[in-house]
Design an enzyme around this catalytic site. Structure first.
Site, PDB file in Angstrom:
ATOM      1  CB  VAL A 104      -0.926   0.024   1.230  1.00 35.03           C
ATOM      2  CG1 VAL A 104      -1.824   1.260   1.206  1.00 35.03           C
ATOM      3  CG2 VAL A 104      -1.760  -1.242   1.301  1.00 35.03           C
ATOM      4  CB  CYS A 105       0.997   4.225   0.272  1.00 37.18           C
ATOM      5  SG  CYS A 105       1.423   5.970   0.217  1.00 37.18           S
ATOM      6  CB  THR A 106       5.816   4.854   0.419  1.00 35.53           C
ATOM      7  OG1 THR A 106       5.362   4.928   1.779  1.00 35.53           O
ATOM      8  CG2 THR A 106       5.497   6.163  -0.293  1.00 35.53           C
ATOM      9  CB  THR A 124       4.506   3.431  -5.171  1.00 35.85           C
ATOM     10  OG1 THR A 124       4.568   3.781  -3.781  1.00 35.85           O
ATOM     11  CG2 THR A 124       5.436   4.339  -5.951  1.00 35.85           C
TER      12      THR A 124
END
Length: 320
Positions: A104-106, A124
Site C-alpha cells: 500500500v502506498c510507499t 506507488t
C-alpha cells in the site's frame, strides 16, 4: 468455510490509514458466512509502533513468530524512507512464501529494497514513483493507476488506494456482491478499476495561473456537453485560438483537447455509475454526440466499453 489469513506488517512511522483501510475491508467480510479472513498484525519484535500521525498501534505479535500468510500486506508511511535493515531482511526471506503479496502506498519501497519487485510492473504514491524507478531500474513503475496486479503481486497508489485494492481482492476471493456490501458499509465506492488514474482530470492538470484560463477550466468541467473546440474556448478566454492553445498547455501541462477528453470521460463515467440514463443520452450530455464516439473514447481511455463499465461499477440500490 473459506478462511484466508492476512498478515499486516507494522513498523515505526507507518501510515495509519495504510493499515486500517485494508484491515477494515478484510474485517468487513466477517459478516458473511464462508468469507472470513484471519487478520493479524505484527512488528519485528512484537512491540507497539508509533504511526506517522502519532497514533500507537499494538500488534498481535512479532514477525518472527508469524506463519506464512495467504495475503501479506506491507503498508507505507514515513518509516519507509530509512527502514530498519532487519525488516528488509525479514521481507526478503519470508514474503516469497506468502500466497499473495500486497503493498500500500510507499510500502512498495520496502518490497523493492528486498528485491521483490524486480521484473514486475508496479505502482506507488505519485510523489515517489520517480524515486522508485530511478533507485530500482529493474522495476517497471507505472505512475498512473490506482493499483496494479502482476501475478501474485499487487501494489497500490497513495493511502486510500489501499482500500480500492483490498476491495478488489475481496471481490476476487468472494465475489462482487460481498465486496460491494463492504464498500457500502464503509461509505466508499466499489468503482475504481485498477487502471483508473490516481487523479481526476482536474487534479491531473495544473491549475492555470491566469484568471481567464482558470475560468475556462471550470467552464469545461461544468459544461462537458457544450462546444469545447479551441475556437470556442479561446473566445471565452478572449484570446486568439493560437495564443489560447499555447497558453493553456503551458499553464496546465495539457493541451485543451486532451483536457476536454479527460473531463468528458470522467463525466461519462460518473453518469454511468450514478444514473440509469441511457448511453445515447449520456453520450450527448458529455459532448460525444453519438454512442459510438463515446464507446471509442472508453476503449481508448479505460480499455472497456461503456456497457461493460456500467455493469462492473454502477452502484446498486441498497437492500434492507
Amino acid at each position: 468455510m473459506t478462511q484466508r489469513s492476512v498478515l499486516v506488517v507494522l513498523f515505526d512511522g507507518v501510515q495509519s490509514l495504510d493499515v486500517t483501510g485494508p484491515v477494515e475491508v478484510f474485517a468487513g467480510a466477517s459478516h458473511f458466512p464462508g468469507a472470513t479472513y484471519e487478520l493479524r498484525t505484527a512488528s519485528l519484535d512484537g512491540a507497539p509502533v508509533r504511526t506517522s500521525s502519532g497514533l500507537t498501534l499494538v500488534p498481535d505479535g512479532s514477525l518472527a513468530d508469524a506463519a506464512p500468510p495467504h495475503t501479506l500486506v506491507v503498508p507505507g508511511g514515513q518509516g519507509t524512507r530509512a527502514p530498519d535493515p532487519a525488516l528488509i531482511d525479514w521481507l526478503r526471506g519470508h514474503a516469497p512464501h506468502a500466497g499473495r503479496l500486497v503493498s500500500v502506498c510507499t510500502g512498495a519501497l520496502l518490497l523493492a529494497a528486498a528485491g521483490l519487485l524486480d521484473g514486475h510492473r508496479v505502482t506507488t504514491h505519485w510523489t515517489v514513483c520517480e524515486h522508485l524507478a530511478r533507485s530500482y531500474p529493474a522495476v517497471e513503475v507505472d505512475p498512473d493507476p490506482v493499483f496494479v496486479r502482476d501475478g501474485r503481486l499487487a501494489t497500490s497508489a497513495g493511502v486510500t488506494a489501499g482500500i480500492d485494492l483490498a476491495l478488489a481482492l475481496v471481490e476476487e476471493d468472494h465475489g462482487r456482491d460481498i465486496a460491494l456490501t463492504i464498500a457500502r458499509h464503509l461509505v466508499v465506492f466499489l468503482r475504481r478499476p485498477g487502471n483508473q488514474a490516481q487523479f481526476s482530470a482536474q487534479l491531473t492538470a495544473q491549475t492555470a495561473r491566469r484568471e481567464p484560463l482558470r475560468e475556462v477550466q471550470h467552464w469545461i468541467t461544468e459544461h462537458p456537453g457544450d462546444d469545447l473546440t479551441v475556437e470556442a474556448l479561446a473566445a471565452r478566454a478572449r484570446l486568439s485560438p493560437r495564443h489560447f492553445a499555447r497558453a493553456f498547455q503551458a499553464e496546465t501541462g495539457l493541451t485543451p483537447g486532451r483536457y476536454v477528453d479527460r473531463v468528458r470521460l470522467e463525466h461519462a463515467r460518473r453518469l454511468l455509475e450514478d444514473t440509469s440514463d441511457g448511453v445515447t443520452g449520456i453520450s450527448r450530455a458529455c459532448g460525444y454526440g453519438t454512442p459510438e464516439a463515446m464507446r471509442r473514447a472508453f476503449i481508448k481511455g479505460l480499455g472497456t466499453a461503456p456497457a461493460e463499465y456500467r455493469r462492473r461499477f454502477r452502484a446498486q440500490p441498497a437492500t434492507h
